[in-house]
Design a protein around this motif. Structure first.
Motif, PDB file in Angstrom:
ATOM      1  N   ARG A   7       3.181   5.867  -3.241  1.00 22.32           N
ATOM      2  CA  ARG A   7       4.321   6.624  -3.777  1.00 22.32           C
ATOM      3  C   ARG A   7       4.314   6.619  -5.308  1.00 22.32           C
ATOM      4  O   ARG A   7       4.586   7.647  -5.942  1.00 22.32           O
ATOM      5  N   VAL A   8       3.994   5.482  -5.893  1.00 27.09           N
ATOM      6  CA  VAL A   8       3.966   5.396  -7.360  1.00 27.09           C
ATOM      7  C   VAL A   8       2.908   6.326  -7.933  1.00 27.09           C
ATOM      8  O   VAL A   8       3.149   7.056  -8.904  1.00 27.09           O
ATOM      9  N   MET A   9       1.731   6.324  -7.347  1.00 25.88           N
ATOM     10  CA  MET A   9       0.648   7.148  -7.884  1.00 25.88           C
ATOM     11  C   MET A   9       0.913   8.639  -7.683  1.00 25.88           C
ATOM     12  O   MET A   9       0.495   9.458  -8.506  1.00 25.88           O
ATOM     13  N   ILE A  10       1.602   8.990  -6.632  1.00 23.31           N
ATOM     14  CA  ILE A  10       1.982  10.397  -6.432  1.00 23.31           C
ATOM     15  C   ILE A  10       2.882  10.861  -7.570  1.00 23.31           C
ATOM     16  O   ILE A  10       2.744  11.978  -8.094  1.00 23.31           O
ATOM     17  N   GLN A  37       0.831  -1.202   0.000  1.00 28.69           N
ATOM     18  CA  GLN A  37       0.000   0.000   0.000  1.00 28.69           C
ATOM     19  C   GLN A  37       0.871   1.260   0.000  1.00 28.69           C
ATOM     20  O   GLN A  37       0.600   2.217  -0.739  1.00 28.69           O
ATOM     21  N   ASP A  38       1.920   1.264   0.802  1.00 31.74           N
ATOM     22  CA  ASP A  38       2.836   2.416   0.832  1.00 31.74           C
ATOM     23  C   ASP A  38       3.502   2.611  -0.526  1.00 31.74           C
ATOM     24  O   ASP A  38       3.638   3.745  -1.007  1.00 31.74           O
ATOM     25  N   GLY A  90      -8.151  10.237 -11.386  1.00 30.06           N
ATOM     26  CA  GLY A  90      -7.897   8.833 -11.666  1.00 30.06           C
ATOM     27  C   GLY A  90      -6.835   8.253 -10.759  1.00 30.06           C
ATOM     28  O   GLY A  90      -6.977   7.132 -10.242  1.00 30.06           O
ATOM     29  N   CYS A  91      -5.766   9.017 -10.541  1.00 29.22           N
ATOM     30  CA  CYS A  91      -4.700   8.549  -9.643  1.00 29.22           C
ATOM     31  C   CYS A  91      -5.228   8.376  -8.224  1.00 29.22           C
ATOM     32  O   CYS A  91      -4.875   7.404  -7.528  1.00 29.22           O
TER      33      CYS A  91
END
Length: 234
Positions: free
Chosen positions: A165-168, A160-161, A178-179
């Motif tokens: 970070r990836v979506m940020i 989840q963490d 969407g993100c």
């Protein structure tokens, strides 16, 4: 109520919970399958969750009636307490499935297609496996299998963490809403994992009569599914 009547009612209520568990697992599978689809209608997921809500009320009322009429002790009492707890957790898992379906619908409506990172697929697989294994541990009254579910929760939190970070990092290049929907889906999967962990902890209590909730790692497992210091009273 005679002992025979008590056993029959206990079997009836546990069968009801097993059916509810099956339906909840299926609901989560269906909700997760909607993620990334070009068009999504969350209404069938909401309707199925309404059925789970009704089942939750029925199981709770039946369990409370048994408690009131028979005043069980020791293992029988622990089984009924565990049924009540798992019953509530399953209802909450159904709510998270609805959240996932609704987020998937919003994701499908995003103007710019948002990439689905592999972390979300990993979270989906792990959360569903944890739920299935926790419910199997309850069905077979196996504390060791329940502890195995509990041990996986940290890994789900790590995913989840990583997903967050990836979506940020994707937000500047893709649709912001969407993100955020992908992050929300991940958060609901993480909560399903937490609830599966709760079920695992309750199974340990039911089988071994010990409470490991809020304990770092829990006490060392006893060998065998139903081994380890069986108390004579609740």
């Amino acid at each position: 109520m005679s002992f025979r009547q008590f056993d029959d009612r206990l079997d009836e209520v546990t069968r009801g919970l097993h059916q509810m568990a099956h339906d909840t697992e299926e609901l989560v599978r269906r909700a997760v399958a909607l993620v990334g689809q070009p068009t999504v209608d969350p209404a069938p997921i909401r309707d199925a969750d309404d059925e789970i809500d009704r089942a939750e009320v029925e199981v709770e009322e039946s369990t409370v009636e048994i408690l009131a009429l028979h005043h069980p002790v020791a293992r029988d009492l622990r089984v009924l307490v565990t049924v009540l707890k798992i019953n509530n957790d399953l209802e909450r898992i159904g709510d998270h499935a609805v959240n996932i379906a609704e987020a998937a619908a919003r994701l499908a409506q995003a103007e710019k297609k948002v990439p689905i990172p592999p972390e979300l697929d990993d979270m989906s697989r792990m959360a569903r496996e944890m739920l299935r294994d926790a419910l199997d541990a309850f069905a077979h009254r196996n504390a060791d299998d329940a502890r195995s579910v509990i041990a996986r929760d940290d890994r789900l939190d790590q995913l989840q963490d990583s997903l967050f970070r990836v979506m940020i990092t994707h937000m500047p290049d893709y649709n912001l809403s969407g993100c955020l929907q992908v992050i929300l889906i991940g958060r609901n999967l993480e909560r399903i994992g937490d609830l599966a962990t709760n079920i695992g902890e309750d199974v340990v209590y039911m089988v071994q009569g010990i409470t490991i909730r809020h304990q770092e790692g829990g006490p060392a497992p006893a060998s065998g599914g139903e081994a380890g210091g069986e108390p004579t009273a609740s």
